[in-house]
Design a protein around this motif. Sequence first.
Motif, PDB file in Angstrom:
ATOM      1  N   UNK A   1      10.651  -9.147  -7.116  1.00  0.00           N
ATOM      2  CA  UNK A   1       9.080  -9.051  -7.132  1.00  0.00           C
ATOM      3  C   UNK A   1       8.394  -8.049  -8.196  1.00  0.00           C
ATOM      4  N   UNK A   2       7.407  -8.600  -8.788  1.00  0.00           N
ATOM      5  CA  UNK A   2       6.740  -7.812  -9.706  1.00  0.00           C
ATOM      6  C   UNK A   2       5.686  -6.909  -8.785  1.00  0.00           C
ATOM      7  N   UNK A   3       5.859  -5.457  -8.698  1.00  0.00           N
ATOM      8  CA  UNK A   3       5.164  -4.879  -7.525  1.00  0.00           C
ATOM      9  C   UNK A   3       3.737  -4.364  -8.122  1.00  0.00           C
ATOM     10  N   UNK A   4       2.920  -4.277  -7.135  1.00  0.00           N
ATOM     11  CA  UNK A   4       1.578  -3.619  -7.361  1.00  0.00           C
ATOM     12  C   UNK A   4       1.366  -2.727  -6.074  1.00  0.00           C
ATOM     13  N   UNK A   5       0.773  -1.382  -6.383  1.00  0.00           N
ATOM     14  CA  UNK A   5      -0.016  -0.759  -5.199  1.00  0.00           C
ATOM     15  C   UNK A   5      -1.128  -1.098  -5.159  1.00  0.00           C
ATOM     16  N   UNK A   6      -1.661  -1.677  -4.184  1.00  0.00           N
ATOM     17  CA  UNK A   6      -2.907  -2.279  -4.083  1.00  0.00           C
ATOM     18  C   UNK A   6      -3.544  -1.805  -2.486  1.00  0.00           C
ATOM     19  N   UNK A   7      -4.520  -1.177  -2.543  1.00  0.00           N
ATOM     20  CA  UNK A   7      -5.231  -0.673  -1.359  1.00  0.00           C
ATOM     21  C   UNK A   7      -6.611  -1.127  -1.422  1.00  0.00           C
TER      22      UNK A   7
ATOM     23  N   UNK B   1       0.667  -1.305  -0.069  1.00  0.00           N
ATOM     24  CA  UNK B   1      -0.046   0.005   0.137  1.00  0.00           C
ATOM     25  C   UNK B   1       0.975   1.162   0.023  1.00  0.00           C
ATOM     26  N   UNK B   2       2.291   0.949  -0.216  1.00  0.00           N
ATOM     27  CA  UNK B   2       3.152   2.151   0.044  1.00  0.00           C
ATOM     28  C   UNK B   2       4.038   2.300  -0.973  1.00  0.00           C
ATOM     29  N   UNK B   3       3.882   3.510  -1.739  1.00  0.00           N
ATOM     30  CA  UNK B   3       4.616   4.000  -2.870  1.00  0.00           C
ATOM     31  C   UNK B   3       6.097   3.499  -2.611  1.00  0.00           C
ATOM     32  N   UNK B   4       6.560   4.028  -1.740  1.00  0.00           N
ATOM     33  CA  UNK B   4       7.866   3.993  -1.223  1.00  0.00           C
ATOM     34  C   UNK B   4       8.511   2.488  -1.108  1.00  0.00           C
TER      35      UNK B   4
ATOM     36  N   UNK C   1      -2.105 -15.750  -2.470  1.00  0.00           N
ATOM     37  CA  UNK C   1      -1.905 -15.949  -1.389  1.00  0.00           C
ATOM     38  C   UNK C   1      -2.535 -14.415  -0.526  1.00  0.00           C
ATOM     39  N   UNK C   2      -3.529 -14.516   0.306  1.00  0.00           N
ATOM     40  CA  UNK C   2      -4.155 -13.562   0.832  1.00  0.00           C
ATOM     41  C   UNK C   2      -3.495 -13.401   2.014  1.00  0.00           C
ATOM     42  N   UNK C   3      -2.638 -12.383   2.292  1.00  0.00           N
ATOM     43  CA  UNK C   3      -1.884 -12.335   3.676  1.00  0.00           C
ATOM     44  C   UNK C   3      -2.016 -10.638   4.094  1.00  0.00           C
ATOM     45  N   UNK C   4      -3.414 -10.412   4.560  1.00  0.00           N
ATOM     46  CA  UNK C   4      -3.924  -9.182   4.797  1.00  0.00           C
ATOM     47  C   UNK C   4      -4.711  -9.165   5.985  1.00  0.00           C
TER      48      UNK C   4
END
Length: 270
Positions: free
Chosen positions: A47-53, A34-37, A73-76
Amino acid sequence: MNPRKISILGCGWLGLPLAIDRITKGDTIKGSTTTEGKIEVLKKEGIIPSILTLGKANKEAYQNFTSESDIIIINFPPKRVPNIIELYQQQIQDILPFISETQKILFISSTSVYQNTNGEVSEKLDIAPEKESGKAVAAVEKLLQKQFGNQVTILRLSGLIGDDRLPGRFLANKKDVLNGDAPINVIHRDDCIGLINAIIEKGSWGEIINGCADKHPLRKEYYTLAADKIGLTPPSFIKQDTIAYKIISNTKSKNLLDYTYIHPDPLKLI
């Protein structure tokens, strides 16, 4: 070992080292943050990244994150907010339309779904969570099972320890702490990753599995030693005539997955 494509929703304390470990096994990993940084951190690890909130992402973001993956994998974990039960379900529901009937799902759950029984509890117990966070997690378990059936495996993890999670800090300096004579249920991050890998490699889908260390030292013994170890003032515990506890059984994880715990005794980690 066949390379897999895996999407890990939540590349934090557990998700990031899990992703790195799977990449060493030849898998292609998509990871969300959830963090741009943190995007560059994920990229650096391959890792292929995604910003996902969840609750705020658009259809394209969800589609890109889940598409072509063999396993989601749901790790939230749920946020500690007043409407935790409703919010957690809503957040998880957002991504479900983008998971197909050919994909497998691993939901990282919690043993907080179990009520205190003052005895051992296994996956066969009819759960009755006592805290709101446990009720939220149980609701999402039910949601996933109803929609995906045997596509989903639920891994219920006990209290997470390891790396920067130093248990000596948890209760240090506290007075009149309850349930000092209750056994604890914890699991090291190494074993969390080990269990996830075993589920993936053995294709153990449609299961509910507990993850917990073999041994269950008393709360007062564990947290006193842990605080002493890092030079903090140990907690003091109230003597009680009755205590509330549960002992999480890990027998199924060992038998079904042929898994041997790396850290079976929490006291040896202190």
